[in-house]
Design an enzyme around this catalytic site. Structure first.
Site, PDB file in Angstrom:
ATOM      1  N   LYS A 205       0.847  -1.210   0.000  1.00  0.00           N
ATOM      2  CA  LYS A 205       0.000   0.000   0.000  1.00  0.00           C
ATOM      3  C   LYS A 205       0.878   1.254   0.000  1.00  0.00           C
ATOM      4  O   LYS A 205       0.674   2.174  -0.811  1.00  0.00           O
ATOM      5  CB  LYS A 205      -0.902  -0.010   1.237  1.00  0.00           C
TER       6      LYS A 205
ATOM      7  N   ASP B  51     -25.422   4.398   7.765  1.00  0.00           N
ATOM      8  CA  ASP B  51     -24.849   3.790   6.561  1.00  0.00           C
ATOM      9  C   ASP B  51     -24.994   2.277   6.573  1.00  0.00           C
ATOM     10  O   ASP B  51     -24.651   1.616   7.564  1.00  0.00           O
ATOM     11  CB  ASP B  51     -23.365   4.137   6.447  1.00  0.00           C
TER      12      ASP B  51
ATOM     13  N   HIS C  85     -13.694   7.151  -5.619  1.00  0.00           N
ATOM     14  CA  HIS C  85     -12.597   6.189  -5.586  1.00  0.00           C
ATOM     15  C   HIS C  85     -11.550   6.506  -6.642  1.00  0.00           C
ATOM     16  O   HIS C  85     -10.599   5.744  -6.825  1.00  0.00           O
ATOM     17  CB  HIS C  85     -13.133   4.766  -5.765  1.00  0.00           C
TER      18      HIS C  85
ATOM     19  N   GLU D 267     -23.956  -6.914   0.138  1.00  0.00           N
ATOM     20  CA  GLU D 267     -22.793  -7.792   0.263  1.00  0.00           C
ATOM     21  C   GLU D 267     -23.093  -9.019   1.120  1.00  0.00           C
ATOM     22  O   GLU D 267     -22.597 -10.114   0.863  1.00  0.00           O
ATOM     23  CB  GLU D 267     -21.639  -6.994   0.869  1.00  0.00           C
TER      24      GLU D 267
END
Length: 769
Positions: free
Chosen positions: A18, A609, A704, A615
């Protein structure tokens, strides 16, 4: 008998990948440096598995961003909008541009759509297919990684996404064809790749086909048989491993058993009930890979149970079995030994196993069932047995007050006082918002200073007074910024929050936290899921202080920002000793208490949220009703404590809603904000077809990606939305929170968004007049 895993974590022990990728994006390191760091991570992973004793080790389980994107590049499945870019940038920069979009040097290209990998919190980049799609080999990554491992003396099994799963998780970008029609074009390219691997000396190739855990049409089932018959006939000397995971095979079981593969991997964590049938009907010569160590959770394997399962398989298969993880360890943190000085209580840590420990468990299970134990192995087995005894008796886990509260829930606890249309009238009068109200999803950029001071405060290197003063300054600045650009509903920015789930878990009983329990969510976005080990309760308010402070700074409405019960459940490592529905209701009651306190504090808009609702949907449709019943009800428990005039928002991102739109409607949120920008508002179709009655905020730009949409682009999306939805029901917002973005792009994007909303108001009002 051999040991293997389907894949290894790739972000590095301490998120080295990362950090390297983000440094590369900021031009702080070169492409050569990036490749060198990646090579170091891969070598460490391979040698770690070899040292522990894994017999068959994977390659091509590493990725700079996403394994599906890797396959798209491998097959030259590059959308037309990137073709010009391909001739002007390096392969690595093209790769990242497809993942993130690009906006520089006269290029302004939107990224590939992103969505969840089956029912996990991992996101993949959706392949885009055209009617005349051409495939060709375009990357040496798979070959190069095999060679890298071979240089270390390790003959790996390359991991490929199987041809059917690759096609079926993609999307047609033109009308008039089905992506499955492209199979005849794709298979020869798979064959070309396999031929090159054969020339390199590959023995085994792993084909990941998790799509076999879904409901398949007759055409899809026939395509599986066609594909693997074609490939096996061409490569009789390569050992094919067919890996299914994430669920049962069910009505695909006979098909799977008939496929001409040499090794069949099954997920026994989720599909144990099919083992007897598989043992009875599997071809005698075919190896059975037992996915017996959970690759998606962090609890220790129960050796007593697992050895019985392995021994049962041995009766039929002899040593013609492998012991493996249920799925790739991509979904599991790297190494528990890093937590010796962590915040996990000692009583809890004895119940845990991260990826390195799971590798050790797999090897030890092989030793146990082969009867070749050493002294240290005996100690591990005793420790395993003792951990499960302690877990069963632990007072840290069980809270009878919490259990009784859940058991006392009644239907009225999950119902608002009145239906939406009545609430909407009262809210419009109370809130006095304009047409096309603008807002954000909650978080603002987390700068280096914000993260640094939060860490110092956590490590007690900063006084509470100094830290609070800093937060006040950040919140004040965020409120002023939002007012200055003209946002209608404000947020406090969430500068005190590390992660939308971790933050709440830290303030709820029943959770523990690691220091290095990182897993990849998408690209360089890594999360540290809380460890939900016990009964959940809220002892004190969690968000009221900073929300109330932000509201005191403005006459505009400031939203209270909460994470919903299903998302907290899904994005945690959840206890496995009670039904998930029961645990979810415990969380729902804790959030309900917070909602009530926010309302008492004068907050009139509260967002809960729930990006993980979709999912969490079981892969098989016959299991949907049960899940959706308790998941939707948990949200309603958390939200239904407020007055009609208090507006409840929820947020969902990167989900397909068509098949659960009725259930989303049942959640009865006053406003839902969703991701729609990458799909060009396609995701709105489900709401339109259903005639969704409540208000909607279709995301108008993709957070994103660092790319900033212009005013015309946002206005174009809003015009699309007005053709689908009543104007009075449309909100204007980004796709998701802005935590991962930088301030310069955030400022410009939000200014463009507000300007576009104001232009739309003028157009609509002029039409009315």
């Amino acid at each position: 008998m051999k040991t293997t895993v389907l894949g290894h974590p790739r972000i590095g022990e301490k998120r080295e990948l990362k950090k390297a990728i983000e440094s590369y994006w900021k031009n702080k390191i070169s492409e050569k440096d990036l490749l060198k760091i990646a090579s170091t991570i891969k070598k460490k992973n391979w040698l770690n598995q070899k040292e522990i004793g894994i017999d068959i080790i994977s390659s091509n389980d590493f990725s700079f961003y996403d394994q599906v994107l890797d396959m798209s590049l491998t097959f030259n499945c590059i959308p037309k909008r990137f073709k010009k870019l391909k001739d002007n940038v390096s392969f690595v920069d093209l790769y990242f541009a497809m993942a993130r979009g690009v906006q520089k040097d006269n290029f302004d290209i939107v990224a590939l759509e992103m969505t969840k990998w089956f029912d996990t919190n991992y996101h993949y980049l959706v392949p885009e297919f055209e009617k005349e799609q051409k495939f060709e080999l375009n990357s040496c990554k798979i070959i190069n990684e095999y060679r890298e491992a071979l240089d270390l003396g390790i003959n790996t099994k390359p991991v490929l996404i199987g041809p059917l799963t690759y096609l079926l998780i993609g999307k047609e970008k033109e009308n008039g064809f089905n992506r499955l029609d492209l199979l005849n074009r794709l298979l020869p390219v798979y064959a070309q790749l396999i031929k090159e691997l054969e020339n390199e000396g590959v023995t085994y190739i792993q084909f990941d086909e998790p799509y076999l855990s879904l409901d398949l049409t007759d055409k899809e089932q026939k395509s599986y048989l066609k594909a693997y018959t074609f490939l096996k006939e061409k490569f009789p000397n390569i050992k094919f491993i067919l890996a299914n995971y994430f669920g049962n095979l069910k009505d695909n079981l006979n098909l799977t058993l008939s496929l001409p593969v040499d090794v069949l991997h099954v997920d026994l964590v989720r599909g144990l009930d099919e083992l007897d049938i598989i043992l009875k009907h599997q071809k005698e010569e075919q190896i059975l890979s037992l996915g017996i160590v959970n690759g998606r959770n962090i609890w220790k394997n129960n050796f007593n149970i697992s050895t019985k399962i392995i021994n049962k398989a041995k009766v039929t298969k002899g040593n013609n079995i492998w012991i493996s993880s249920s799925c790739s360890l991509l979904h599991c943190p790297y190494d528990l030994t890093n937590e010796k000085k962590g915040s996990i209580p000692k009583e809890v840590i004895q119940w845990l196993a991260f990826s390195k420990q799971k590798l050790q468990e797999i090897v030890l299970l092989k030793k146990i069932t082969q009867g070749n134990l050493q002294g240290s192995d005996i100690k591990e087995i005793e420790a395993n047995k003792l951990a499960f005894i302690n877990k069963e008796k632990s007072t840290l886990i069980h809270n009878h007050k919490v259990k009784n509260r859940v058991n006392s829930l009644t239907k009225p606890d999950s119902l608002r006082n009145n239906v939406f249309l009545e609430r909407q009238k009262k809210q419009k009068e109370e809130l006095q918002l304009p047409l096309f109200p603008t807002t954000t999803i909650g978080s603002f950029p987390q700068t280096k200073e914000v993260r640094s001071l939060r860490l110092k405060y956590k490590n007690k290197q900063l006084s509470e007074e100094t830290y609070n003063s800093f937060l006040e300054k950040e919140i004040t600045s965020a409120i002023k910024f939002q007012e200055n650009i003209g946002l209608d509903v404000l947020v406090h920015g969430e500068f005190e929050r590390n992660d939308m789930v971790e933050y709440f878990g830290e303030r709820l009983a029943g959770f523990a936290f690691s220091n290095f329990g990182w897993v990849q969510s998408y690209g360089t976005r890594c999360v540290k899921p809380p460890i939900l080990f016990g009964d959940v309760s809220r002892e004190n308010p969690m968000t009221v202080k900073w929300t109330q402070y932000a509201q005191s700074l403005s006459k505009k409405h400031v939203k209270g920002m909460l994470t919903g019960p299903v998302t907290i459940l899904q994005w945690s490592f959840v206890r496995d000793d009670q039904p998930r529905a029961q645990t979810c209701n415990q969380i729902a009651l804790a959030i309900r208490d917070e909602v009530a306190d926010l309302e008492k504090a004068g907050i009139k808009i509260i967002q809960i949220d729930e990006p993980a609702i979709r999912e969490g949907l079981p892969l098989r449709k016959d299991n949907w009703t049960t899940y959706l019943s308790w998941a939707v009800n948990a949200f309603k428990i958390s939200a239904s404590v407020v007055k009609d005039t208090t507006q409840i928002h929820t947020h969902m991102c990167y989900s397909e809603f068509n098949d659960i739109i009725a259930n989303i409607s049942d959640m009865d949120a006053d406003v839902i904000t969703i991701e729609t920008s990458r799909s060009e508002m396609e995701l709105l179709d489900a709401f339109v077809d259903f005639k969704y009655p409540n208000e909607i905020g279709p995301g108008v730009y993709d957070i994103h990606s660092p790319r900033v949409p212009n005013i015309n682009e946002i206005e174009h999306l809003l015009i699309k939305a007005t053709k689908l939805l009543p104007e009075e029901n449309i909100w204007v917002n980004p796709d998701c929170g802005l935590k991962t973005r930088d301030w310069p792009e955030t400022i410009l994007a939000l200014k463009n968004m507000v300007t576009s909303a104001k232009l739309m108001r003028k157009k609509v009002l002029s039409t009315i007049q």
